[in-house]
Design an enzyme around this catalytic site. Sequence first.
Site, PDB file in Angstrom:
ATOM      1  N   ASN A  87       0.874  -1.178   0.000  1.00  0.00           N
ATOM      2  CA  ASN A  87       0.000   0.000   0.000  1.00  0.00           C
ATOM      3  C   ASN A  87       0.911   1.227   0.000  1.00  0.00           C
ATOM      4  O   ASN A  87       1.465   1.582   1.032  1.00  0.00           O
ATOM      5  CB  ASN A  87      -0.900  -0.045   1.252  1.00  0.00           C
ATOM      6  CG  ASN A  87      -1.768   1.189   1.371  1.00  0.00           C
ATOM      7  OD1 ASN A  87      -1.837   2.016   0.457  1.00  0.00           O
ATOM      8  ND2 ASN A  87      -2.446   1.326   2.511  1.00  0.00           N
ATOM      9  N   TRP A  88       1.047   1.827  -1.172  1.00  0.00           N
ATOM     10  CA  TRP A  88       1.998   2.948  -1.293  1.00  0.00           C
ATOM     11  C   TRP A  88       1.456   4.251  -0.711  1.00  0.00           C
ATOM     12  O   TRP A  88       2.177   5.232  -0.618  1.00  0.00           O
ATOM     13  CB  TRP A  88       2.390   3.147  -2.771  1.00  0.00           C
ATOM     14  CG  TRP A  88       3.223   2.040  -3.343  1.00  0.00           C
ATOM     15  CD1 TRP A  88       3.648   0.904  -2.709  1.00  0.00           C
ATOM     16  CD2 TRP A  88       3.739   1.948  -4.683  1.00  0.00           C
ATOM     17  NE1 TRP A  88       4.393   0.117  -3.570  1.00  0.00           N
ATOM     18  CE2 TRP A  88       4.459   0.745  -4.789  1.00  0.00           C
ATOM     19  CE3 TRP A  88       3.655   2.770  -5.812  1.00  0.00           C
ATOM     20  CZ2 TRP A  88       5.099   0.344  -5.967  1.00  0.00           C
ATOM     21  CZ3 TRP A  88       4.282   2.380  -6.994  1.00  0.00           C
ATOM     22  CH2 TRP A  88       4.998   1.178  -7.063  1.00  0.00           C
ATOM     23  N   LYS A  89       0.165   4.285  -0.387  1.00  0.00           N
ATOM     24  CA  LYS A  89      -0.463   5.489   0.195  1.00  0.00           C
ATOM     25  C   LYS A  89      -0.180   6.714  -0.689  1.00  0.00           C
ATOM     26  O   LYS A  89      -0.133   6.574  -1.903  1.00  0.00           O
ATOM     27  CB  LYS A  89      -0.007   5.674   1.641  1.00  0.00           C
ATOM     28  CG  LYS A  89      -0.199   4.392   2.464  1.00  0.00           C
ATOM     29  CD  LYS A  89      -0.061   4.586   3.932  1.00  0.00           C
ATOM     30  CE  LYS A  89      -0.271   3.254   4.638  1.00  0.00           C
ATOM     31  NZ  LYS A  89      -0.246   3.377   6.090  1.00  0.00           N
TER      32      LYS A  89
ATOM     33  N   HIS B 175      -9.777   1.086   5.045  1.00  0.00           N
ATOM     34  CA  HIS B 175      -8.489   1.354   5.686  1.00  0.00           C
ATOM     35  C   HIS B 175      -8.685   2.374   6.812  1.00  0.00           C
ATOM     36  O   HIS B 175      -9.480   3.304   6.686  1.00  0.00           O
ATOM     37  CB  HIS B 175      -7.485   1.886   4.655  1.00  0.00           C
ATOM     38  CG  HIS B 175      -6.088   1.902   5.188  1.00  0.00           C
ATOM     39  ND1 HIS B 175      -5.636   2.883   6.040  1.00  0.00           N
ATOM     40  CD2 HIS B 175      -5.056   1.052   5.018  1.00  0.00           C
ATOM     41  CE1 HIS B 175      -4.379   2.632   6.364  1.00  0.00           C
ATOM     42  NE2 HIS B 175      -4.004   1.518   5.762  1.00  0.00           N
TER      43      HIS B 175
ATOM     44  N   GLU C 189      -6.987   4.811   7.762  1.00  0.00           N
ATOM     45  CA  GLU C 189      -6.753   6.218   7.397  1.00  0.00           C
ATOM     46  C   GLU C 189      -7.974   6.815   6.707  1.00  0.00           C
ATOM     47  O   GLU C 189      -8.245   8.011   6.839  1.00  0.00           O
ATOM     48  CB  GLU C 189      -5.482   6.318   6.528  1.00  0.00           C
ATOM     49  CG  GLU C 189      -4.237   6.138   7.384  1.00  0.00           C
ATOM     50  CD  GLU C 189      -3.033   5.559   6.663  1.00  0.00           C
ATOM     51  OE1 GLU C 189      -2.974   5.595   5.434  1.00  0.00           O
ATOM     52  OE2 GLU C 189      -2.138   5.056   7.373  1.00  0.00           O
TER      53      GLU C 189
ATOM     54  N   GLU D  71      -5.672  -4.941  10.496  1.00  0.00           N
ATOM     55  CA  GLU D  71      -4.659  -3.917  10.735  1.00  0.00           C
ATOM     56  C   GLU D  71      -4.985  -3.175  12.034  1.00  0.00           C
ATOM     57  O   GLU D  71      -5.806  -2.239  12.025  1.00  0.00           O
ATOM     58  CB  GLU D  71      -4.636  -2.912   9.581  1.00  0.00           C
ATOM     59  CG  GLU D  71      -4.304  -3.522   8.245  1.00  0.00           C
ATOM     60  CD  GLU D  71      -3.691  -2.498   7.301  1.00  0.00           C
ATOM     61  OE1 GLU D  71      -2.597  -2.761   6.800  1.00  0.00           O
ATOM     62  OE2 GLU D  71      -4.291  -1.434   7.099  1.00  0.00           O
TER      63      GLU D  71
ATOM     64  N   GLY E 255       2.067   2.313  10.731  1.00  0.00           N
ATOM     65  CA  GLY E 255       3.023   3.410  10.585  1.00  0.00           C
ATOM     66  C   GLY E 255       3.709   3.805  11.875  1.00  0.00           C
ATOM     67  O   GLY E 255       4.362   4.849  11.955  1.00  0.00           O
TER      68      GLY E 255
ATOM     69  N   SER F  36       3.062  -2.043  10.379  1.00  0.00           N
ATOM     70  CA  SER F  36       4.507  -2.076  10.596  1.00  0.00           C
ATOM     71  C   SER F  36       5.141  -3.430  10.285  1.00  0.00           C
ATOM     72  O   SER F  36       6.052  -3.870  10.990  1.00  0.00           O
ATOM     73  CB  SER F  36       4.851  -1.629  12.035  1.00  0.00           C
ATOM     74  OG  SER F  36       4.400  -0.305  12.250  1.00  0.00           O
TER      75      SER F  36
ATOM     76  N   GLY G  77       2.701  -1.100   4.339  1.00  0.00           N
ATOM     77  CA  GLY G  77       2.764   0.315   3.979  1.00  0.00           C
ATOM     78  C   GLY G  77       4.198   0.747   3.745  1.00  0.00           C
ATOM     79  O   GLY G  77       4.779   0.509   2.682  1.00  0.00           O
ATOM     80  N   GLY G  78       4.792   1.365   4.766  1.00  0.00           N
ATOM     81  CA  GLY G  78       6.133   1.963   4.638  1.00  0.00           C
ATOM     82  C   GLY G  78       7.160   1.055   3.974  1.00  0.00           C
ATOM     83  O   GLY G  78       7.891   1.489   3.067  1.00  0.00           O
TER      84      GLY G  78
END
Length: 268
Positions: A20-22, A112, A114, A184, A190, A228, A249-250
Amino acid sequence: MSTTLNQSSSQPRQHWVIGNWKMNPNRATAQTLAQTLASRLVETPLHTCKTAIAPMSIHLITIHEILMKVHTSPISLVAQDIAAARQTGAFTGDISADLIRETGAEWIIIGHSERRTIHHEDENLIGLKLNAALDAGLGVIWCVGETLSEREAGQATQVVSAQINAHIDILTKIDPRKLIIAYEPVWAIGTGRTASPEDAQQMHAAIRQLLTEIRAPLIQTSLLYGGSVKSDNAHSLAKCPDIDGALVGGASLDADSFLQIAKAFDIA
Ligand code: PGA
């Protein structure tokens, strides 16, 4: 083909590692990252684990073209959001599921945390988006998870079950091949803080039990952990019997990290 055999079925479940590159990275970097991942997966294919990436909507067409240059793309394309509205029209800023489908995306992330917090998406809107996606032929990567205060209050399983039960109408009719659920925990996204493999496994087992009670074929649903996930914790998560992959993600913004995580879940 896939990997984890479950107790009540001889069918293996599909393993997935999804990046997930956001709202990252810019166009040039996104192109390079997609190209690098595709070439490295062609050079060294995975055996059982499928991979997918979710770039920003404005990059979907470009990234799709890059992936299509590879004969059989080893990477599926995922969009990060769709509109609840199904038709074209006066919906400033929105992109419908059909239009996302035209970009070459096959999957969509819905629910998600976010989107739930920053964009105040509630279960009603999530339900509209789930239906819009499925009607357009997209598969859904449906995210659920509790906040830290909910976990500390001992309500984690209750919260996640309520998020799933809110869409029981969809679960009773969905094609299981079009469904991936990502657990999640909000406090792990994150933050560098991961759920312990024991806690993650316990929640995944509870989700699988709930899905199976709703409808037996849903026992086959791939359940991913997200929050994470890094190359150094992926192996311990991958050993858990009900964790079928990761939503990353990251660490998905770095080709080496993403591929190491995918290798961890590439279990024969
Ligand atoms: P993270 O994000 O890996 O950076 O924690 C996961 C996600 O939001 O899907």
